[in-house]
Design a protein around this motif. Structure first.
Motif, PDB file in Angstrom:
ATOM      1  N   PRO A 136      14.422   0.565  13.417  1.00 54.18           N
ATOM      2  CA  PRO A 136      14.989   0.896  12.106  1.00 54.18           C
ATOM      3  C   PRO A 136      14.524  -0.029  10.978  1.00 54.18           C
ATOM      4  N   GLN A 137      13.929  -1.158  11.328  1.00 55.22           N
ATOM      5  CA  GLN A 137      13.533  -2.143  10.326  1.00 55.22           C
ATOM      6  C   GLN A 137      12.082  -1.993   9.869  1.00 55.22           C
ATOM      7  N   VAL A 138      11.297  -1.136  10.540  1.00 53.45           N
ATOM      8  CA  VAL A 138       9.872  -1.025  10.248  1.00 53.45           C
ATOM      9  C   VAL A 138       9.504   0.433   9.993  1.00 53.45           C
ATOM     10  N   ASP A 139       8.311   0.630   9.447  1.00 54.46           N
ATOM     11  CA  ASP A 139       7.849   1.980   9.134  1.00 54.46           C
ATOM     12  C   ASP A 139       7.330   2.694  10.381  1.00 54.46           C
ATOM     13  N   ARG A 140       6.550   2.003  11.196  1.00 55.61           N
ATOM     14  CA  ARG A 140       6.038   2.522  12.461  1.00 55.61           C
ATOM     15  C   ARG A 140       6.136   1.414  13.488  1.00 55.61           C
ATOM     16  N   LEU A 141       6.077   1.812  14.752  1.00 59.72           N
ATOM     17  CA  LEU A 141       6.217   0.838  15.827  1.00 59.72           C
ATOM     18  C   LEU A 141       5.148   1.111  16.873  1.00 59.72           C
ATOM     19  N   ALA A 142       4.560   0.038  17.403  1.00 60.37           N
ATOM     20  CA  ALA A 142       3.568   0.132  18.474  1.00 60.37           C
ATOM     21  C   ALA A 142       3.869  -0.943  19.513  1.00 60.37           C
ATOM     22  N   LEU A 143       3.196  -0.827  20.638  1.00 59.66           N
ATOM     23  CA  LEU A 143       3.381  -1.734  21.764  1.00 59.66           C
ATOM     24  C   LEU A 143       2.048  -2.367  22.119  1.00 59.66           C
ATOM     25  N   ASN A 144       2.009  -3.688  22.221  1.00 61.74           N
ATOM     26  CA  ASN A 144       0.829  -4.379  22.743  1.00 61.74           C
ATOM     27  C   ASN A 144       1.017  -4.591  24.231  1.00 61.74           C
TER      28      ASN A 144
END
Length: 199
Positions: free
Chosen positions: A42-50
């Motif tokens: 909810p705090q970011v525009d998009r989310l990814a995983l490393n």
């Protein structure tokens, strides 16, 4: 300001936990990584995983999986670099990182990092105990403008996050450690027991 993209760092080898993906460990009825996603998304525009290895093992999360681009898995800075390259390709000027094994992540991590950004745009989370401030370097705001500098540093052997960030005058967003450390991470079976008590 453009909202940052988020990156969950899950590229480690979890040797103290006996190997495997620590983020998949259950705390109550939810995995560690599910708890991180619920707080960070909810705090970011998009989310990814490393993460490294077979990316399909994360397919249930429905997130882009970014492997290290630096050879030999040189640590979390390689994950940060992968995230910076991803965000730059999407036109986003910065990312916020969090570790996959930290179930008590602050719900205001991103706005406080943005407010603390130093002259280069870099900020790290920190905790304070008495008069001592402790940086929490896997939780940071990272400008994509520094990605080539980071790439060069990794190529010349830099591995510790603070060795690189100290060159760029990061701001610090300081968080309280009561009633518990919001950056407590699960490294060992004993840590998981402690996390269960905290939860």
């Amino acid at each position: 300001m453009i909202q940052p993209h988020g990156l969950i760092l899950a590229g480690g080898r979890a040797t103290r936990m006996g190997g495997g993906d620590k983020g998949r460990l259950l705390l109550g009825n939810r995995s560690l990584i599910a708890r991180v996603i619920a707080t960070l998304a909810p705090q970011v525009d998009r989310l990814a995983l490393n993460a490294n290895g077979d990316a399909t093992r994360w397919s249930d999360l429905r997130l882009p999986v970014l492997p290290d681009t630096a050879p030999d898995h040189p640590g979390p800075l390689a994950g940060v670099l992968a995230g910076l390259d991803w965000a730059a390709g999407l036109g986003c000027p910065h990312i916020v990182t969090a570790a996959a094994d930290t179930p008590f992540l602050p719900p205001d991590l991103v706005p406080r990092l943005l407010a603390a950004a130093g002259p280069s745009g870099l900020a790290l989370a920190a905790t304070q105990e008495g008069a001592k401030t402790w940086p929490q370097p896997t939780f940071g705001l990272w400008p994509t403008a520094l990605r080539d500098d980071l790439r060069a540093a990794l190529a010349t052997g830099t591995r510790k996050i603070l060795h690189w960030t100290d060159r760029h005058d990061p701001g610090l967003a300081v968080f309280a450690t009561t009633p518990w450390d919001p950056f407590f991470n699960v490294n060992t079976p004993e840590d998981l027991v402690r996390a269960e008590a905290m939860a």
